[in-house]
Design a protein around this motif. Structure first.
Motif, short mmCIF file in Angstrom:
data_model
loop_
_atom_site.label_atom_id
_atom_site.label_comp_id
_atom_site.label_asym_id
_atom_site.label_seq_id
_atom_site.Cartn_x
_atom_site.Cartn_y
_atom_site.Cartn_z
N VAL A 1 78.84 29.89 48.44
CA VAL A 1 78.84 28.62 49.10
C VAL A 1 80.37 28.44 49.31
O VAL A 1 80.62 27.71 50.42
CB VAL A 1 78.11 27.61 48.09
CG1 VAL A 1 78.50 26.17 48.81
CG2 VAL A 1 76.53 27.80 47.78
N ARG B 1 70.88 26.69 38.28
CA ARG B 1 71.91 26.30 39.06
C ARG B 1 72.30 26.99 40.41
O ARG B 1 72.62 26.18 41.60
CB ARG B 1 73.37 26.57 38.28
CG ARG B 1 73.18 25.78 36.78
CD ARG B 1 74.42 25.95 35.86
NE ARG B 1 74.21 27.40 35.59
CZ ARG B 1 75.30 27.91 34.65
NH1 ARG B 1 76.16 27.41 34.11
NH2 ARG B 1 74.97 29.32 34.26
N SER C 1 70.53 21.03 36.54
CA SER C 1 70.20 20.97 38.05
C SER C 1 69.76 19.70 38.85
O SER C 1 70.01 19.47 39.89
CB SER C 1 68.95 22.05 38.02
OG SER C 1 69.37 23.28 37.54
N MET D 1 72.89 17.95 39.45
CA MET D 1 73.78 18.69 41.03
C MET D 1 73.36 17.88 42.21
O MET D 1 73.85 17.64 42.93
CB MET D 1 73.30 20.03 41.02
CG MET D 1 74.10 20.84 39.59
SD MET D 1 73.36 22.45 39.53
CE MET D 1 74.06 23.33 41.40
N ARG D 2 71.94 17.55 42.08
CA ARG D 2 71.19 16.98 43.29
C ARG D 2 71.48 15.60 43.36
O ARG D 2 71.73 15.10 44.41
CB ARG D 2 69.56 17.06 43.10
CG ARG D 2 69.18 18.60 43.47
CD ARG D 2 67.70 18.35 43.81
NE ARG D 2 67.20 19.47 44.75
CZ ARG D 2 67.57 19.63 45.90
NH1 ARG D 2 68.34 18.89 46.65
NH2 ARG D 2 67.05 20.69 46.57
N LEU E 1 71.51 25.23 44.26
CA LEU E 1 72.78 25.08 45.07
C LEU E 1 72.55 25.60 46.45
O LEU E 1 72.74 25.09 47.51
CB LEU E 1 74.01 25.72 44.42
CG LEU E 1 75.45 25.69 45.07
CD1 LEU E 1 75.85 24.13 44.87
CD2 LEU E 1 76.48 26.35 44.37
N ALA F 1 77.79 21.99 38.02
CA ALA F 1 77.16 23.37 37.81
C ALA F 1 78.16 24.10 36.70
O ALA F 1 77.57 24.78 35.85
CB ALA F 1 76.80 24.41 38.90
N ALA G 1 78.13 19.25 43.30
CA ALA G 1 77.03 20.21 42.69
C ALA G 1 77.79 21.47 41.98
O ALA G 1 77.31 21.84 40.89
CB ALA G 1 76.22 20.48 43.44
N MET G 2 78.65 22.19 42.58
CA MET G 2 79.40 22.99 42.00
C MET G 2 80.19 22.84 40.86
O MET G 2 80.20 23.70 39.74
CB MET G 2 80.06 23.81 42.99
CG MET G 2 79.45 24.60 44.17
SD MET G 2 80.46 25.91 45.13
CE MET G 2 81.17 24.48 46.46
N LEU H 1 78.04 19.24 48.02
CA LEU H 1 78.22 20.65 47.50
C LEU H 1 79.14 21.03 46.38
O LEU H 1 78.89 21.62 45.51
CB LEU H 1 78.26 21.84 48.64
CG LEU H 1 77.01 21.86 49.36
CD1 LEU H 1 77.22 22.63 50.61
CD2 LEU H 1 75.86 22.53 48.44
N ALA I 1 76.55 32.08 42.80
CA ALA I 1 76.30 31.24 43.79
C ALA I 1 77.77 30.40 44.36
O ALA I 1 77.68 29.97 45.64
CB ALA I 1 75.48 29.91 43.10
N LEU I 2 78.47 30.07 43.39
CA LEU I 2 79.81 29.19 43.65
C LEU I 2 80.45 30.36 44.80
O LEU I 2 81.09 29.86 45.94
CB LEU I 2 80.57 29.24 42.67
CG LEU I 2 80.48 27.82 41.89
CD1 LEU I 2 79.28 27.48 41.39
CD2 LEU I 2 81.82 27.91 40.97
#
Lengths: 266, 266, 266, 266
Positions: A207, A161, D24, D27-28, A165, A59, A55-56, A52, A203-204
């Motif tokens: 999470v 994004r 995206s 990110m995955r 997430l 993003a 991913a952030m 995660l 989103a950040l």
């Protein structure tokens, strides 16, 4: 001089330990996202938490030369070619309240909402849920004529994004009440105001709240991610463009030409 | 911790002295340019020196929103409205080698030229004059394909700020060999290359050299003057424009869309 | 791209005008403080206004290497010797809310107090005076446990810069309700809390309010003044000290040494 | 306004692609180090390349509050608590030529050395090897009295970060002539000057050269890694320390107290 106490890093002859872990060992065994997590939480993340955080960071990494941070970095690079650190730093300085700062504001809002839900001492006996918290927050924003931090984007009708997430957070079992509350806010805003997608800031915030980070971390994670893009933007400006190339179309609408009085009025 | 020695300012209960002079007394009797001169030269300036320093600060104060420093400051203000110090600092960061930094480079060049003239040990017996120094410097720049710092301007065929500054330096008897050498460089460049006016960077360099300042002072004086304009540019952005308003027309010419390979090659 | 409107500076071939006044003419006839005033107020100051602005710039110019702005500038210069603009910019970045930012906060407080006094619609018929405004502001600060911006200093029992500035404002007939209100606050605080001198932030706030400047100007004037000192502090660090010389006594009190788990928990 | 061309990021309604790859999707599937590599090389790294880049970011992440970047960030945070971006940016500004900048200088030196080896046109017929290049470089440094960038550390006799990084580069088959040359320099320096360990700057330079990065990347990778530590240092300052807490022991040794002459000498 007073001693400076620090609980972050210990250095000595031939050794560096961050939060107790040897840096050389982490170089072998861990990723940068692990160490960023460790620096802020004083523990190493689980695999799901690492993914995660990665991913952030991804993003946040870049959104083209038009975002204020990239633009500021390129303008500075255009006048200052011998000190790329100045250009990158100028980019970070644009990450204030409007650009990239909504995450921090959103995290505060979410944390307040969750604290309100968790508070048992509700005088009027109403049940407190994520939905009622969202309704209250949106109603207040409408009443005060304020925008909701973390919702809406000037380019994207849906911010891809945010979508990814949240899906990743759910798949790893790490989505908690932060994600639930911001999705409730989005749904309530769509009902009461207009469709406003959760943006990358929101989103950040959600999470990071679910991962146990404090509000300022939303800003920090965005900055750490964005610096990757800033270095690339500066590199492109320096290698591809000529110095001082940036022009803006200016129109002067101030006072007309006038004579300078020789002496100030006494 | 080691003691920090400083020869600039002494503070104590109820008193502040800069280079030995009481700040309160200077507030009553002196101008800001006097104190800037004092901070760097450890003596107060004569009236002529004060007027030249004021003129250099005014010459540097503003050149519209298009200069990289103003543009960077406005872009940062556009994304960061709660911290105007960040916007002003970003403006200063653009004052590097290309924008506003030519003064420092020019002062080094002039100082080297004057040192060459002053050097008696000329093996071949030729007389060393400002004109021969200028000829040598221009010839080297042509040979090495380098531009001459302090000469030329992207907007002005003649930089009016340079013209006035040199006139003032002459009238007050403070124009010395620095001014003489840069004017010789301008004349030689016009003969050998093309008409290149002395710009504001070159004018500051020549006059500051004649006033006894070291090379880095050309940068510092430009920065102190320009900060006046930067504060006004930031104030105008904050009061007159909406956040995130700045757009640039972007065209992407990188790699076409492609699929992300699931795993890195081991 | 949208046209950028500006009412500050107009540039064209061979000419630069600030707020309508030719820069070359101002170089001959005016001082830097005049141009700073002009940039922000769109008119040239009277002699009394110029002298007050000069005095405020001088009051802000330097306070030794220990102030956060000077210290930050010197630390950056210690690691970055080729880009003095980075060191000066870092100094400005320290001028935030705690250091040097109290002026802006104080000016807001004073302006609110004066607006309250000027407001006729007082439901309870009480007379509104500078003294009652001061009593209300101090009572609120005590009640909320907040400090009063612009009052108190960590070094000086009386800040000599404030004393002189107020005397100059009175002598020139420019002291108005801003100065009156902050002196009332000081007197009330001495009665209710403890003796708290007006500091340089508070003095600038009161006088700038009386000169018609908006709150952010308190920050800007402090920054313009302080940059003089920052350039001198950086020059001293670069000429007098060796690179990387700055040490602080550090004590680590974080987690003890521990082994890095080979793999993240899935 | 001229179109801005960029080959980095393409944004459009609901989509962001970096170098052609959907953000995206990355990110995955990918890590932050992958995206940093992609931003600068326009291709995704192999697993070995990713691990080396992660290791370099971790090696750069933090070195305690005493490094100029951390110290500058904490000093700025001490005066500016409402804008953490200013504190982090000030930290980056300290990464100049002396602190953290040796990597860039070292990479230039290594690249020049390898170019010299690769150059066949050796007039005197001597064989050109890594060892003869190292001997030449060290001899020149001794002759010119200059230090060798990338070698030596003020704290560590052996820099453990360099040792691990070189081992990892070897294990993954990615150590090339860059690593070979810096190790030859270290051995030659130990013979001719004194034992000088490869430090983290030198290690990054050698490995980044072998991974195909240009010199400025040594600075950028250090900055991206270090920003993790800077955010933690700023967070610790803000949560653990009181504002304006930093004191340095100052001793004034400038001009003695003297009276301000009322008027400047005309």
């Amino acid at each position: 001089m007073e001693i400076w106490n620090t609980a972050i890093t210990e250095t000595g002859a031939g050794q560096i330990r961050i939060r107790g872990y040897d840096v050389s060992a982490m170089m072998r065994e861990r990723s940068f996202a692990d160490v960023l997590f460790l620096l802020h939480q004083s523990r190493l993340p689980s695999m799901g938490e690492r993914r995660l955080l990665d991913a952030m960071l991804i993003a946040s990494a870049d959104h083209g030369p038009e975002s204020p941070s990239s633009l500021a970095a390129r303008v500075v690079a255009s006048g200052n070619r011998r000190a790329p650190e100045a250009a990158v730093a100028a980019g970070l300085l644009a990450i204030g309240d409007v650009h990239g700062g909504a995450g921090e504001e959103c995290l505060v809002l979410l944390a307040e909402g969750l604290a309100w839900i968790a508070d048992d001492a509700d005088a009027d006996g109403d049940e407190r849920s994520v939905a009622t918290a969202a309704a209250g927050i949106v109603a207040r924003a409408v009443r005060e004529g304020k925008r909701l931090p973390g919702l809406g984007h000037r380019t994207h009708a849906e911010d891809p994004r945010a979508t990814v997430l949240f899906a990743m957070a759910r798949e790893s079992g790490l989505a908690g009440s932060g994600v639930a509350l911001i999705e409730a806010l989005r749904d309530e805003a769509a009902r009461v105001i207009r469709p406003l997608p959760v943006n990358v800031d929101g989103a950040l915030a959600a999470v990071l709240l679910d991962l146990g980070f404090p509000p300022v971390a939303a800003r920090f994670v965005f900055m750490v991610g964005r610096i990757a893009g800033l270095t690339a933007q500066v590199a492109e400006e320096l290698t591809r463009e000529r110095p001082m190339r940036i022009r803006v179309p200016v129109s002067y609408d101030g006072p007309a030409a006038r004579d300078v009085p020789r002496d100030p009025v006494p």
